[in-house]
Design a protein around this motif. Structure first.
Motif, PDB file in Angstrom:
ATOM      1  N   PRO A 150      -8.684   3.304  -9.678  1.00 46.91           N
ATOM      2  CA  PRO A 150      -7.431   2.857  -8.824  1.00 46.91           C
ATOM      3  C   PRO A 150      -7.123   4.636  -8.316  1.00 46.91           C
ATOM      4  O   PRO A 150      -7.166   5.430  -9.390  1.00 46.91           O
ATOM      5  CB  PRO A 150      -6.628   2.417  -9.880  1.00 46.91           C
ATOM      6  CG  PRO A 150      -6.884   2.484 -11.239  1.00 46.91           C
ATOM      7  CD  PRO A 150      -8.594   2.770 -10.962  1.00 46.91           C
TER       8      PRO A 150
ATOM      9  N   LEU B 270      -2.200   4.963 -14.227  1.00 49.64           N
ATOM     10  CA  LEU B 270      -2.292   6.048 -13.488  1.00 49.64           C
ATOM     11  C   LEU B 270      -1.672   7.392 -13.860  1.00 49.64           C
ATOM     12  O   LEU B 270      -0.701   7.184 -14.506  1.00 49.64           O
ATOM     13  CB  LEU B 270      -1.684   5.773 -12.071  1.00 49.64           C
ATOM     14  CG  LEU B 270      -2.382   4.641 -11.301  1.00 49.64           C
ATOM     15  CD1 LEU B 270      -1.350   4.214 -10.003  1.00 49.64           C
ATOM     16  CD2 LEU B 270      -3.662   4.995 -10.882  1.00 49.64           C
TER      17      LEU B 270
ATOM     18  N   GLY C 293      -6.493   6.729 -11.647  1.00 48.31           N
ATOM     19  CA  GLY C 293      -6.636   5.964 -12.822  1.00 48.31           C
ATOM     20  C   GLY C 293      -7.047   7.012 -14.062  1.00 48.31           C
ATOM     21  O   GLY C 293      -8.162   7.751 -14.108  1.00 48.31           O
TER      22      GLY C 293
ATOM     23  N   LEU D 233      -0.345  -1.542 -12.807  1.00 50.76           N
ATOM     24  CA  LEU D 233      -1.153  -0.479 -12.150  1.00 50.76           C
ATOM     25  C   LEU D 233      -0.611   0.767 -12.533  1.00 50.76           C
ATOM     26  O   LEU D 233      -1.382   1.809 -12.865  1.00 50.76           O
ATOM     27  CB  LEU D 233      -1.361  -0.825 -10.683  1.00 50.76           C
ATOM     28  CG  LEU D 233      -1.949   0.221  -9.918  1.00 50.76           C
ATOM     29  CD1 LEU D 233      -3.510   0.326 -10.374  1.00 50.76           C
ATOM     30  CD2 LEU D 233      -1.920  -0.022  -8.431  1.00 50.76           C
TER      31      LEU D 233
ATOM     32  N   PHE E  48       3.115  -2.132  -6.482  1.00 50.74           N
ATOM     33  CA  PHE E  48       1.816  -2.867  -7.152  1.00 50.74           C
ATOM     34  C   PHE E  48       2.327  -3.277  -8.220  1.00 50.74           C
ATOM     35  O   PHE E  48       1.264  -4.072  -8.869  1.00 50.74           O
ATOM     36  CB  PHE E  48       0.657  -1.804  -7.010  1.00 50.74           C
ATOM     37  CG  PHE E  48       0.074  -1.408  -5.968  1.00 50.74           C
ATOM     38  CD1 PHE E  48      -0.745  -2.333  -5.152  1.00 50.74           C
ATOM     39  CD2 PHE E  48       0.428  -0.132  -5.310  1.00 50.74           C
ATOM     40  CE1 PHE E  48      -0.985  -1.842  -3.957  1.00 50.74           C
ATOM     41  CE2 PHE E  48      -0.013   0.309  -3.983  1.00 50.74           C
ATOM     42  CZ  PHE E  48      -0.823  -0.390  -3.288  1.00 50.74           C
TER      43      PHE E  48
ATOM     44  N   ARG F 104     -12.125  -2.143  -4.018  1.00 48.54           N
ATOM     45  CA  ARG F 104     -11.668  -0.802  -3.634  1.00 48.54           C
ATOM     46  C   ARG F 104     -10.300  -0.573  -3.194  1.00 48.54           C
ATOM     47  O   ARG F 104      -9.856   0.290  -2.692  1.00 48.54           O
ATOM     48  CB  ARG F 104     -12.550  -0.304  -2.530  1.00 48.54           C
ATOM     49  CG  ARG F 104     -13.914  -0.113  -2.861  1.00 48.54           C
ATOM     50  CD  ARG F 104     -14.967   0.277  -1.860  1.00 48.54           C
ATOM     51  NE  ARG F 104     -16.126   0.075  -2.128  1.00 48.54           N
ATOM     52  CZ  ARG F 104     -16.942   1.202  -2.147  1.00 48.54           C
ATOM     53  NH1 ARG F 104     -16.329   2.763  -2.075  1.00 48.54           N
ATOM     54  NH2 ARG F 104     -18.394   1.232  -2.654  1.00 48.54           N
ATOM     55  N   LYS F 105      -9.544  -2.066  -3.195  1.00 49.19           N
ATOM     56  CA  LYS F 105      -8.257  -2.287  -2.673  1.00 49.19           C
ATOM     57  C   LYS F 105      -7.209  -0.908  -3.392  1.00 49.19           C
ATOM     58  O   LYS F 105      -6.416  -0.662  -2.565  1.00 49.19           O
ATOM     59  CB  LYS F 105      -7.554  -3.458  -2.754  1.00 49.19           C
ATOM     60  CG  LYS F 105      -7.900  -4.434  -2.021  1.00 49.19           C
ATOM     61  CD  LYS F 105      -7.224  -5.654  -1.987  1.00 49.19           C
ATOM     62  CE  LYS F 105      -6.432  -6.015  -3.082  1.00 49.19           C
ATOM     63  NZ  LYS F 105      -6.443  -7.415  -3.454  1.00 49.19           N
ATOM     64  N   GLU F 106      -7.307  -0.688  -4.679  1.00 51.94           N
ATOM     65  CA  GLU F 106      -6.407   0.444  -4.878  1.00 51.94           C
ATOM     66  C   GLU F 106      -6.982   1.808  -5.032  1.00 51.94           C
ATOM     67  O   GLU F 106      -6.328   2.727  -5.454  1.00 51.94           O
ATOM     68  CB  GLU F 106      -5.991   0.145  -6.423  1.00 51.94           C
ATOM     69  CG  GLU F 106      -4.779  -1.162  -6.350  1.00 51.94           C
ATOM     70  CD  GLU F 106      -5.777  -2.624  -6.614  1.00 51.94           C
ATOM     71  OE1 GLU F 106      -6.824  -2.475  -6.945  1.00 51.94           O
ATOM     72  OE2 GLU F 106      -4.891  -3.429  -6.643  1.00 51.94           O
ATOM     73  N   MET F 107      -7.930   2.040  -4.112  1.00 53.07           N
ATOM     74  CA  MET F 107      -8.375   3.306  -3.722  1.00 53.07           C
ATOM     75  C   MET F 107      -7.698   3.826  -2.524  1.00 53.07           C
ATOM     76  O   MET F 107      -8.281   3.493  -1.391  1.00 53.07           O
ATOM     77  CB  MET F 107      -9.811   3.571  -3.763  1.00 53.07           C
ATOM     78  CG  MET F 107     -10.490   3.337  -4.959  1.00 53.07           C
ATOM     79  SD  MET F 107     -12.435   2.986  -4.904  1.00 53.07           S
ATOM     80  CE  MET F 107     -12.945   4.257  -3.589  1.00 53.07           C
TER      81      MET F 107
ATOM     82  N   TYR G 211      -9.924   2.918 -16.913  1.00 59.66           N
ATOM     83  CA  TYR G 211      -9.234   1.929 -16.354  1.00 59.66           C
ATOM     84  C   TYR G 211     -10.015   1.667 -14.921  1.00 59.66           C
ATOM     85  O   TYR G 211     -10.447   2.701 -14.291  1.00 59.66           O
ATOM     86  CB  TYR G 211      -7.749   2.374 -15.940  1.00 59.66           C
ATOM     87  CG  TYR G 211      -6.814   2.194 -16.948  1.00 59.66           C
ATOM     88  CD1 TYR G 211      -6.270   0.764 -17.280  1.00 59.66           C
ATOM     89  CD2 TYR G 211      -6.640   3.076 -18.045  1.00 59.66           C
ATOM     90  CE1 TYR G 211      -5.108   0.773 -18.527  1.00 59.66           C
ATOM     91  CE2 TYR G 211      -5.580   3.043 -19.107  1.00 59.66           C
ATOM     92  CZ  TYR G 211      -5.089   1.869 -19.310  1.00 59.66           C
ATOM     93  OH  TYR G 211      -4.341   1.376 -20.144  1.00 59.66           O
ATOM     94  N   SER G 212     -10.325   0.434 -14.701  1.00 59.87           N
ATOM     95  CA  SER G 212     -11.165   0.363 -13.308  1.00 59.87           C
ATOM     96  C   SER G 212     -10.663  -0.927 -12.658  1.00 59.87           C
ATOM     97  O   SER G 212      -9.764  -1.764 -13.490  1.00 59.87           O
ATOM     98  CB  SER G 212     -12.305   0.418 -13.546  1.00 59.87           C
ATOM     99  OG  SER G 212     -12.991  -0.921 -14.252  1.00 59.87           O
ATOM    100  N   ARG G 213     -10.768  -1.298 -11.379  1.00 59.18           N
ATOM    101  CA  ARG G 213     -10.604  -2.334 -10.605  1.00 59.18           C
ATOM    102  C   ARG G 213     -11.616  -3.003 -10.143  1.00 59.18           C
ATOM    103  O   ARG G 213     -12.783  -2.536 -10.085  1.00 59.18           O
ATOM    104  CB  ARG G 213      -9.281  -2.067  -9.445  1.00 59.18           C
ATOM    105  CG  ARG G 213      -8.372  -0.789  -9.987  1.00 59.18           C
ATOM    106  CD  ARG G 213      -7.263  -1.554 -11.068  1.00 59.18           C
ATOM    107  NE  ARG G 213      -6.448  -2.533 -10.287  1.00 59.18           N
ATOM    108  CZ  ARG G 213      -5.527  -2.949 -10.861  1.00 59.18           C
ATOM    109  NH1 ARG G 213      -5.032  -2.882 -11.896  1.00 59.18           N
ATOM    110  NH2 ARG G 213      -4.515  -3.886 -10.345  1.00 59.18           N
TER     111      ARG G 213
END
Length: 171
Positions: A132, A70, A87, A66, A62, A96-99, A91-93
């Motif tokens: 994430p 983390l 995360g 990213l 990634f 939901r792709k990085e969950m 930090y947020s995205r």
């Protein structure tokens, strides 16, 4: 016109290829010490060398931005073990792709895990943004029902509340 049962559910070649690449990445995350290569004909679609640890694998797949947001997590209680990367607050995205969730090293989609993560982060991530995470839950297999979806990607926990509370408390 007789079409094999599953064939009518297939999408375009590009879409199916994207699904396979995504699945390869999920399994690569679950096993950082193993080298992964996905090759179609003469083209390499995905490649990741063996990595020292999960953080290195996340960086490999990634990118640095990213992986740097983390932090490691490791918790244990009542026969449940949670570890992975989470995360850092702030930090947020946008999606939901990085969950990403795993139960007993199997990549899964779990409403229980997803809602627990969102609930634990509700004061750290703005509305409409998502934390994430690459989380691995190890739990006795008798406490998990994987037969609720043909692809076995979705699962249900026998004791949803106990699992949910453990996750929220740990996160």
């Amino acid at each position: 016109n007789s079409v094999p049962g599953r064939r009518k559910f297939l999408k375009t070649e590009n879409t199916e290829s994207a699904h396979i690449i995504h699945l390869s990445k999920l399994y690569a995350l679950a096993h950082p010490g193993i080298r992964f290569s996905l090759i179609e004909g003469t083209r390499t679609l995905f490649r990741s060398p063996a990595c020292e640890n999960l953080q290195d694998r996340v960086r490999e797949i990634f990118g640095k931005s990213l992986s740097e947001c983390l932090a490691p997590i490791q918790k244990e209680k009542d026969g449940m073990f949670l570890n992975g990367l989470l995360g850092k607050p702030g930090y947020s995205r946008p999606t939901r792709k990085e969950m990403l969730f795993y139960v007993n090293r199997r990549p899964v989609e779990s409403k229980t895990m997803s809602y627990a993560l969102l609930e634990a982060y509700h004061t750290y991530a703005p509305r409409g943004r998502f934390p994430p995470a690459v989380l691995f839950l190890k739990i006795d297999s008798s406490q998990v029902d994987i037969n609720i979806h043909p692809a076995k990607r979705e699962l249900r926990f026998r004791d949803e509340m106990k699992t949910r509370n453990f996750l929220i408390e740990s996160i």
